[in-house]
Design an enzyme around this catalytic site. Structure first.
Site, PDB file in Angstrom:
ATOM      1  N   ARG A  69       0.778  -1.242   0.000  1.00 27.76           N
ATOM      2  CA  ARG A  69       0.000   0.000   0.000  1.00 27.76           C
ATOM      3  C   ARG A  69       0.811   1.295   0.000  1.00 27.76           C
ATOM      4  O   ARG A  69       0.266   2.356  -0.268  1.00 27.76           O
ATOM      5  CB  ARG A  69      -0.961   0.007   1.202  1.00 27.76           C
ATOM      6  CG  ARG A  69      -2.099  -0.958   1.032  1.00 27.76           C
ATOM      7  CD  ARG A  69      -2.733  -1.320   2.350  1.00 27.76           C
ATOM      8  NE  ARG A  69      -1.799  -2.101   3.154  1.00 27.76           N
ATOM      9  CZ  ARG A  69      -2.115  -2.669   4.317  1.00 27.76           C
ATOM     10  NH1 ARG A  69      -3.307  -2.506   4.839  1.00 27.76           N
ATOM     11  NH2 ARG A  69      -1.216  -3.379   4.975  1.00 27.76           N
ATOM     12  N   ARG A 126      -4.994  -2.322  -6.861  1.00 26.20           N
ATOM     13  CA  ARG A 126      -5.788  -2.845  -5.746  1.00 26.20           C
ATOM     14  C   ARG A 126      -7.223  -2.319  -5.830  1.00 26.20           C
ATOM     15  O   ARG A 126      -8.188  -3.050  -5.600  1.00 26.20           O
ATOM     16  CB  ARG A 126      -5.103  -2.414  -4.459  1.00 26.20           C
ATOM     17  CG  ARG A 126      -5.848  -2.604  -3.182  1.00 26.20           C
ATOM     18  CD  ARG A 126      -5.777  -4.029  -2.718  1.00 26.20           C
ATOM     19  NE  ARG A 126      -6.305  -4.118  -1.376  1.00 26.20           N
ATOM     20  CZ  ARG A 126      -7.596  -3.966  -1.076  1.00 26.20           C
ATOM     21  NH1 ARG A 126      -8.458  -3.735  -2.026  1.00 26.20           N
ATOM     22  NH2 ARG A 126      -7.993  -4.044   0.170  1.00 26.20           N
TER      23      ARG A 126
HETATM   24  O1  CP3 Z   1       5.869  -9.318   1.457  1.00 31.85           O
HETATM   25  C1  CP3 Z   1       5.254  -9.202   0.378  1.00 31.85           C
HETATM   26  O2  CP3 Z   1       5.270  -8.182  -0.308  1.00 31.85           O
HETATM   27  C2  CP3 Z   1       4.518 -10.428  -0.163  1.00 31.85           C
HETATM   28  C3  CP3 Z   1       3.122 -10.519   0.105  1.00 31.85           C
HETATM   29  C4  CP3 Z   1       2.635 -10.858   1.508  1.00 31.85           C
HETATM   30  C5  CP3 Z   1       1.407 -10.359   2.015  1.00 31.85           C
HETATM   31  N1  CP3 Z   1       1.159 -10.983   3.200  1.00 31.85           N
HETATM   32  C6  CP3 Z   1       0.561  -9.387   1.327  1.00 31.85           C
HETATM   33  C7  CP3 Z   1      -0.458  -8.658   2.097  1.00 31.85           C
HETATM   34  C8  CP3 Z   1       3.160 -11.731   2.461  1.00 31.85           C
HETATM   35  C9  CP3 Z   1       4.484 -12.488   2.471  1.00 31.85           C
HETATM   36  C10 CP3 Z   1       2.208 -11.812   3.525  1.00 31.85           C
HETATM   37  C11 CP3 Z   1       2.375 -12.675   4.701  1.00 31.85           C
HETATM   38  C12 CP3 Z   1       1.401 -12.612   5.788  1.00 31.85           C
HETATM   39  N2  CP3 Z   1       0.037 -12.446   5.697  1.00 31.85           N
HETATM   40  C13 CP3 Z   1       1.711 -12.811   7.150  1.00 31.85           C
HETATM   41  C14 CP3 Z   1       3.097 -13.128   7.689  1.00 31.85           C
HETATM   42  C15 CP3 Z   1       3.971 -11.919   7.737  1.00 31.85           C
HETATM   43  C16 CP3 Z   1       3.523 -10.861   8.701  1.00 31.85           C
HETATM   44  O3  CP3 Z   1       3.109  -9.792   8.196  1.00 31.85           O
HETATM   45  O4  CP3 Z   1       3.602 -11.072   9.908  1.00 31.85           O
HETATM   46  C17 CP3 Z   1       0.519 -12.696   7.882  1.00 31.85           C
HETATM   47  C18 CP3 Z   1       0.379 -12.819   9.391  1.00 31.85           C
HETATM   48  C19 CP3 Z   1      -0.542 -12.480   6.948  1.00 31.85           C
HETATM   49  C20 CP3 Z   1      -2.009 -12.358   7.218  1.00 31.85           C
HETATM   50  C21 CP3 Z   1      -2.481 -10.993   6.876  1.00 31.85           C
HETATM   51  N3  CP3 Z   1      -2.602 -10.518   5.584  1.00 31.85           N
HETATM   52  C22 CP3 Z   1      -2.898  -9.983   7.766  1.00 31.85           C
HETATM   53  C23 CP3 Z   1      -2.898 -10.097   9.279  1.00 31.85           C
HETATM   54  C24 CP3 Z   1      -3.269  -8.881   6.992  1.00 31.85           C
HETATM   55  C25 CP3 Z   1      -3.884  -7.602   7.483  1.00 31.85           C
HETATM   56  C26 CP3 Z   1      -2.845  -6.660   7.999  1.00 31.85           C
HETATM   57  C27 CP3 Z   1      -2.368  -5.723   6.916  1.00 31.85           C
HETATM   58  O5  CP3 Z   1      -1.157  -5.544   6.761  1.00 31.85           O
HETATM   59  O6  CP3 Z   1      -3.267  -5.146   6.238  1.00 31.85           O
HETATM   60  C28 CP3 Z   1      -3.033  -9.215   5.622  1.00 31.85           C
HETATM   61  C29 CP3 Z   1      -3.273  -8.349   4.457  1.00 31.85           C
HETATM   62  C30 CP3 Z   1      -2.160  -8.181   3.467  1.00 31.85           C
HETATM   63  N4  CP3 Z   1      -1.303  -9.150   3.065  1.00 31.85           N
HETATM   64  C31 CP3 Z   1      -1.881  -7.003   2.713  1.00 31.85           C
HETATM   65  C32 CP3 Z   1      -0.822  -7.290   1.853  1.00 31.85           C
HETATM   66  C33 CP3 Z   1      -0.197  -6.389   0.823  1.00 31.85           C
HETATM   67  C34 CP3 Z   1      -2.654  -5.708   2.786  1.00 31.85           C
HETATM   68  C35 CP3 Z   1      -3.991  -5.900   2.131  1.00 31.85           C
HETATM   69  C36 CP3 Z   1      -4.521  -4.727   1.317  1.00 31.85           C
HETATM   70  O7  CP3 Z   1      -3.925  -4.369   0.279  1.00 31.85           O
HETATM   71  O8  CP3 Z   1      -5.568  -4.237   1.706  1.00 31.85           O
END
Ligand code: CP3
Length: 344
Positions: free
Chosen positions: A31, A40
């Site tokens: 983001r 997105r």
């Molecule tokens: O690192 C990268 O660029 C690769 C993509 C990636 C995402 N999530 C994209 C994402 C990776 C490797 C993850 C891993 C992930 N997802 C983890 C482990 C790493 C960490 O952050 O601790 C976990 C726990 C998740 C589960 C998850 N996904 C949560 C808790 C959330 C909400 C919190 C947040 O940051 O918004 C997501 C959403 C998420 N995953 C987004 C992205 C780019 C944001 C979503 C959006 O664009 O609205």
């Protein structure tokens, strides 16, 4: 085998000490980038973006084009695995993931024993598209969530501050919890092997909530299942390169390395750097550990911290990264400063 033609990221993972560390950032596709926000918005939801190979590949490549990072990370999420196991998954705008909680035998029985490959096939197609488009010197990283972290979301149905629901379940009914872990382990092995076969150079296992486990539970629910994934992947792909990221595990990381057999580990921001160099980097290459808050703040403190991270780890095999994902309100100019400082 390491060759000079290999991308710097892979040379560091193979144990080489490089004068300039390779660099990528967790959540580098995300983001804080206007081009991400645009796609997105077009996709309508985070999951529609994840499951559209053309768009997910584009988003994976955006930070490579803009900044020239040494590695791309597949754009997807760790929670696609529970979805492939048949658990309903959705994201609440501005909040995070939601799943229909699985906390008893009846609900677990409704979860499939084997992941549905059709759910994950768009992700595998994303890998193929990115591989075909990536510049030669750029490495490509795939990933999955570690069983413990994935289970915390499967049990609670969402993120929790203390992983209380998952802990309550493994205390009340360890056999049921083990059963859930076993299914995640099997699905993750297949999923990582499919990513490797489709073209990733290395895989990372994200255990974001490893730090909430005491040492006995850490052994049972973090080390043991991760070891099974590492062994399961290597049985089919003996040359697989695997990075573990047991976030928050601190002083338990050396036993994690020995116990799981990972090739390298990610380091969180607040780990003691002397300890990490002496007791962790002496075992395997490390990746980390700039505080995402410092990157967001920028200024002289950013330059000082980049220098401190390099001074701590630059004498051994090392990949520059953040200690956790980049924050969405991080200015792009600060990422440019970071790259200039690391590559100077
Ligand atoms: O690192 C990268 O660029 C690769 C993509 C990636 C995402 N999530 C994209 C994402 C990776 C490797 C993850 C891993 C992930 N997802 C983890 C482990 C790493 C960490 O952050 O601790 C976990 C726990 C998740 C589960 C998850 N996904 C949560 C808790 C959330 C909400 C919190 C947040 O940051 O918004 C997501 C959403 C998420 N995953 C987004 C992205 C780019 C944001 C979503 C959006 O664009 O609205």
């Amino acid at each position: 085998m390491t060759t000079l033609a290999e991308p710097a990221f892979l040379r560091a993972l193979s144990g080489e000490t490089l004068p300039t560390p390779p660099i990528w950032m967790m959540r580098q596709a995300g983001r804080y980038l206007p081009e991400y926000r645009e796609l997105r918005a077009k996709a309508g939801s985070f999951l529609s973006l994840c499951y559209n190979p053309e768009w997910a590949a584009e988003v994976t490549l955006q930070p490579i084009r803009r900044f020239g990072f040494d590695a791309a990370i597949l754009f997807s999420d760790i929670l696609v695995v529970p979805q492939a196991l048949g658990q309903k998954l959705w994201f609440v705008e501005g909040e995070g993931p939601r799943l229909e909680p699985v906390a008893d035998l009846t609900r677990l029985a409704e979860i499939d024993a084997v992941a549905d490959a059709a759910v994950l096939s768009p992700v595998i197609e994303t890998v193929q598209r990115v591989r075909a488009a990536l510049p030669k010197g750029t490495a490509f990283i795939g990933f999955c969530g570690a069983p413990w972290t994935v289970a915390t979301y499967m049990v609670a149905g969402r993120g929790t501050p203390d992983q209380g629901p998952a802990k309550a379940l493994f205390t009340r009914d360890p056999a049921l919890f083990q059963h859930m872990i076993d299914r995640i382990v099997a699905a993750s092995i297949d999923y990582l092997c499919a990513q490797i076969e489709a073209g990733v150079d290395a895989v990372q296992i994200f255990d974001s909530w490893a730090g909430s486990l005491g040492s006995d539970d850490f052994e049972r629910w973090c080390i043991a299942p991760t070891k099974r994934i590492v062994e399961g992947v290597r049985l089919r792909r003996p040359d697989a390169r695997i990075i573990g990221f047991p976030r928050g595990a601190g002083r338990l990381i050396p036993s994690y390395i020995v116990g799981t057999g990972v090739d390298a580990v990610g380091l969180e921001s607040d780990i003691d750097r002397d300890f990490a160099r002496d007791e962790i980097q002496s075992l395997v290459p490390v990746q980390g550990n700039l505080d995402p808050l410092v990157l967001r703040a920028g200024g002289p403190e950013l330059e000082r911290e980049v220098a401190a991270v390099r001074a701590a780890f630059g004498g051994g095999p090392f990949v520059f990264n953040l200690g956790h994902g980049i924050l969405p309100d991080t200015p792009i100019a600060h990422v440019e400063r970071l790259l200039a400082a690391v590559r100077s």
